[in-house]
Scaffold this active site. Structure first.
Site, short mmCIF file in Angstrom:
data_model
loop_
_atom_site.label_atom_id
_atom_site.label_comp_id
_atom_site.label_asym_id
_atom_site.label_seq_id
_atom_site.Cartn_x
_atom_site.Cartn_y
_atom_site.Cartn_z
N ARG A 90 50.26 -14.16 -2.67
CA ARG A 90 51.08 -14.02 -1.47
C ARG A 90 51.92 -15.27 -1.22
O ARG A 90 52.64 -15.31 -0.23
CB ARG A 90 50.18 -13.80 -0.27
N ARG A 162 41.15 -1.70 11.79
CA ARG A 162 41.06 -3.13 11.54
C ARG A 162 41.55 -3.91 12.76
O ARG A 162 42.53 -3.50 13.40
CB ARG A 162 41.92 -3.50 10.33
N ARG A 173 52.37 -10.51 11.04
CA ARG A 173 52.13 -10.39 9.59
C ARG A 173 53.43 -10.11 8.84
O ARG A 173 53.62 -10.58 7.72
CB ARG A 173 51.10 -9.28 9.32
#
Ligand code: ADP
Ligand code: AMP
Length: 216
Positions: A90, A162, A173
């Site tokens: 990432r 989640r 995010r």
């Protein structure tokens, strides 16, 4: 023959969903750093405690921690015939570390599948996502519901939402993805490894496209 694959894309692009289908088709394991980190948080390990604060605010967990996790995981025998990296690398530092790790074992990445979906669709997908507590399989309340409400069709365990799949955390995010992960598109493109795939369409259509990309 198996493949050494990376699934690259923003949260909600469909990486986990497609990885689960690729496992069956090619008999190679899915390695999801998100799944490994969530298990560490649940088990209250030292790594889990360190990772949690980053995960809760939609930030990336420090490179050294995830690189160590991947190093351990890739040393296991079930990766000998191939693997699917889902959610790793990432950052450019993670990609560089991966290349060094693989090279020292005489391996390399075959394909980086880059899945693109627009942000509004990503938000819809993620806030409706349900995840299995047992096997980690993902569902969607509307787009991909389980046969029995609240129960995983694959393993029978309970489904949950989640903590980081709330709209506000999802927006963070997406920003994290843009600034830290999207540069990997150019990184792998310049290495000739990038295989761009449109992530919009039915789960099955996208799976068919992936098979074509991999099998030529
Ligand atoms: P990622 O692993 O990239 O974060 P997931 O595979 O978990 O994304 O998918 C995110 C959500 O979107 C899940 O709820 C999943 O069921 C749903 N989903 C995945 N692929 C599609 C698709 N092609 N169309 C609609 N919804 C999808
Ligand atoms: P995911 O399950 O891939 O959506 O990941 C959930 C969260 O785990 C991310 O928002 C990050 O906080 C953390 N995470 C997962 N993979 C990585 C990674 N390769 N590098 C840093 N953080 C990660």
């Amino acid at each position: 023959m198996g493949y050494n694959l990376i699934l690259l894309g923003p949260p909600g692009a469909g990486k986990g969903t497609q990885a689960k289908l690729l496992i069956e088709r090619y008999c190679i394991p899915q390695i999801s750093t998100g799944d490994i980190l969530r298990a560490a948080v649940k088990d209250q390990t030292q790594s889990g405690a360190r990772a949690k604060e980053f995960m809760d605010r939609g930030a990336l967990v420090p490179d050294d921690l995830v690189i160590e996790i991947i190093k351990d995981r890739l040393s296991l025998a079930d990766t000998a015939a191939g693997f699917i990296l889902d959610g790793f690398p990432r950052t450019v530092a993670q990609a560089d570390a991966l290349a060094v790790m693989l090279k020292s074992n005489g391996k390399s990445i075959d394909h980086v599948i880059s899945m693109t979906v627009d942000n509004e669709e990503l938000v819809k997908r993620v806030i409706g996502r349900l995840t299995c507590r047992g096997c980690g399989k993902g569902y969607h309340q509307i787009f991909d519901p389980p046969a029995v409400k609240g129960v995983c069709s694959a393993c029978g365990a309970e489904l949950y939402q989640r903590d980081d799949d709330k709209e506000e955390t999802m927006r963070s995010r997406l920003l994290t993805y843009e600034s830290q992960t999207a540069p990997l598109i150019k990184y792998y493109s310049s290495l000739g490894l990038l295989r761009p795939v449109d992530g919009l369409g039915s789960i099955q259509e996208i799976n068919d496209t992936l098979a074509k990309v991999l099998e030529g």
